[in-house]
Design an enzyme around this catalytic site. Sequence first.
Site, PDB file in Angstrom:
ATOM      1  N   ILE A   1       3.104   1.900   2.631  1.00 51.83           N
ATOM      2  CA  ILE A   1       3.263   2.386   3.649  1.00 51.83           C
ATOM      3  C   ILE A   1       5.336   2.392   3.987  1.00 51.83           C
ATOM      4  O   ILE A   1       5.663   3.043   4.806  1.00 51.83           O
ATOM      5  CB  ILE A   1       2.658   1.067   4.471  1.00 51.83           C
ATOM      6  CG1 ILE A   1       1.513   1.579   4.878  1.00 51.83           C
ATOM      7  CG2 ILE A   1       3.463   1.674   5.922  1.00 51.83           C
ATOM      8  CD1 ILE A   1       0.847   0.828   5.611  1.00 51.83           C
TER       9      ILE A   1
ATOM     10  N   ARG B   1       0.770  -1.368   0.082  1.00 52.58           N
ATOM     11  CA  ARG B   1       0.633  -0.176   0.162  1.00 52.58           C
ATOM     12  C   ARG B   1       0.871   0.619   0.344  1.00 52.58           C
ATOM     13  O   ARG B   1       0.557   2.298   0.252  1.00 52.58           O
ATOM     14  CB  ARG B   1      -0.888  -0.032   0.905  1.00 52.58           C
ATOM     15  CG  ARG B   1      -1.986  -1.018   1.095  1.00 52.58           C
ATOM     16  CD  ARG B   1      -3.053  -1.334   2.279  1.00 52.58           C
ATOM     17  NE  ARG B   1      -3.505  -2.303   2.598  1.00 52.58           N
ATOM     18  CZ  ARG B   1      -4.805  -2.079   2.385  1.00 52.58           C
ATOM     19  NH1 ARG B   1      -5.583  -1.409   2.790  1.00 52.58           N
ATOM     20  NH2 ARG B   1      -6.038  -3.421   2.672  1.00 52.58           N
TER      21      ARG B   1
ATOM     22  N   GLU C   1      15.281  -7.243  -5.065  1.00 52.78           N
ATOM     23  CA  GLU C   1      15.265  -6.567  -6.167  1.00 52.78           C
ATOM     24  C   GLU C   1      14.337  -5.365  -5.869  1.00 52.78           C
ATOM     25  O   GLU C   1      14.472  -3.577  -6.193  1.00 52.78           O
ATOM     26  CB  GLU C   1      14.853  -7.344  -7.255  1.00 52.78           C
ATOM     27  CG  GLU C   1      14.677  -6.259  -8.368  1.00 52.78           C
ATOM     28  CD  GLU C   1      14.325  -7.291 -10.105  1.00 52.78           C
ATOM     29  OE1 GLU C   1      13.487  -6.735 -11.161  1.00 52.78           O
ATOM     30  OE2 GLU C   1      14.272  -8.049  -9.699  1.00 52.78           O
TER      31      GLU C   1
ATOM     32  N   TYR D   1      14.480   2.046  -2.996  1.00 48.29           N
ATOM     33  CA  TYR D   1      16.087   3.328  -2.356  1.00 48.29           C
ATOM     34  C   TYR D   1      16.305   3.756  -3.419  1.00 48.29           C
ATOM     35  O   TYR D   1      16.252   4.973  -3.344  1.00 48.29           O
ATOM     36  CB  TYR D   1      16.963   2.372  -1.759  1.00 48.29           C
ATOM     37  CG  TYR D   1      16.124   1.425  -0.450  1.00 48.29           C
ATOM     38  CD1 TYR D   1      15.089   1.606   0.143  1.00 48.29           C
ATOM     39  CD2 TYR D   1      16.634  -0.317   0.146  1.00 48.29           C
ATOM     40  CE1 TYR D   1      14.989   1.472   1.262  1.00 48.29           C
ATOM     41  CE2 TYR D   1      16.539  -0.684   0.426  1.00 48.29           C
ATOM     42  CZ  TYR D   1      15.218   0.023   1.273  1.00 48.29           C
ATOM     43  OH  TYR D   1      14.516   0.002   2.524  1.00 48.29           O
TER      44      TYR D   1
END
Length: 302
Positions: free
Chosen positions: A216, A214, A246, A252
């Site tokens: 989060i 979602r 992955e 990131y």
Amino acid sequence: MAAASSTLFSFSFPFDPQIQTLSFPLSSAKPRFSPKPFSTFKLTSTHSSSSSSLTVSDDPFNTGRFLSNDELRRLRLLETFLYRCDLPSGGSLSVRVMRPHETDPTVLLLAASFAESMLLPQPYVKFLAFLVKQYLLDRRSLMPHTATLVAFYTQTAAAAADQDQEQEQEARLAGTVELSFDIRGANATVPSPTPPRDKPYICNMAVRKSLRRRGIGWHLLRASEELISQMSSAREVYLHCRIIDEAPFNMYTKADYKIVKTDSILVLLTLQRRKHLMCKKLPLLSTPPETDLSVSDEQKTM
């Protein structure tokens, strides 16, 4: 930190875009808690105290040690920090620093996430919860040099109706993440490649299984960066990501984290997965922190 007689273990979660590395100590002390089921919480407004002392027993941010005036100010900043957003999937998210009464549910969230990712039997959850509990209590004593954030999810009435679910307006514990802001909050043992101890570091991120996918985890990352910008004058923030993960790596990378170092293949001989150490340079605040907590009080007086 843990006592000298404690042993520190480091575990790495497998594939999940919202789970990172978990490190916590094993202590010989007896368990100080009884695990409880995941709870729901009602978010309440937080009011900062005008007192200059944190010795009041009902203070939720009492660290149990004497603090400097600057530490007191920053502790109050942690107390009032709040990150809010609406999720594309419906519902809203609020992220703030963990309160003492939220420790046990947070412990169970981390323990359950780790046991699930490592395919451990259910009985191991209680043992892991004991380890995590000792770790969180030790880390809490280092505030405001470190902090554990918790995320609460509130489902909107419209989203509940779309999913044929009962309307529920209470906030549910959805995720957690740990931050260290400076060298005094740095963990004694961190995964390789080793990040700089005097720079902010993000770790121990987990999202409740029923609320994953979602976004989060993304907002936990954003909330972490926002708080780090307020708590530290250091612009670089570090985290780890396993090479095989992955989806976390993509998250990131999307957030502008860059690889600065990667484990040698020899780390496989220690039965650990190879990891990237990633770094991001945060933008400068218009009003930077008054002081830099990366410098100890002793150094300031020299």
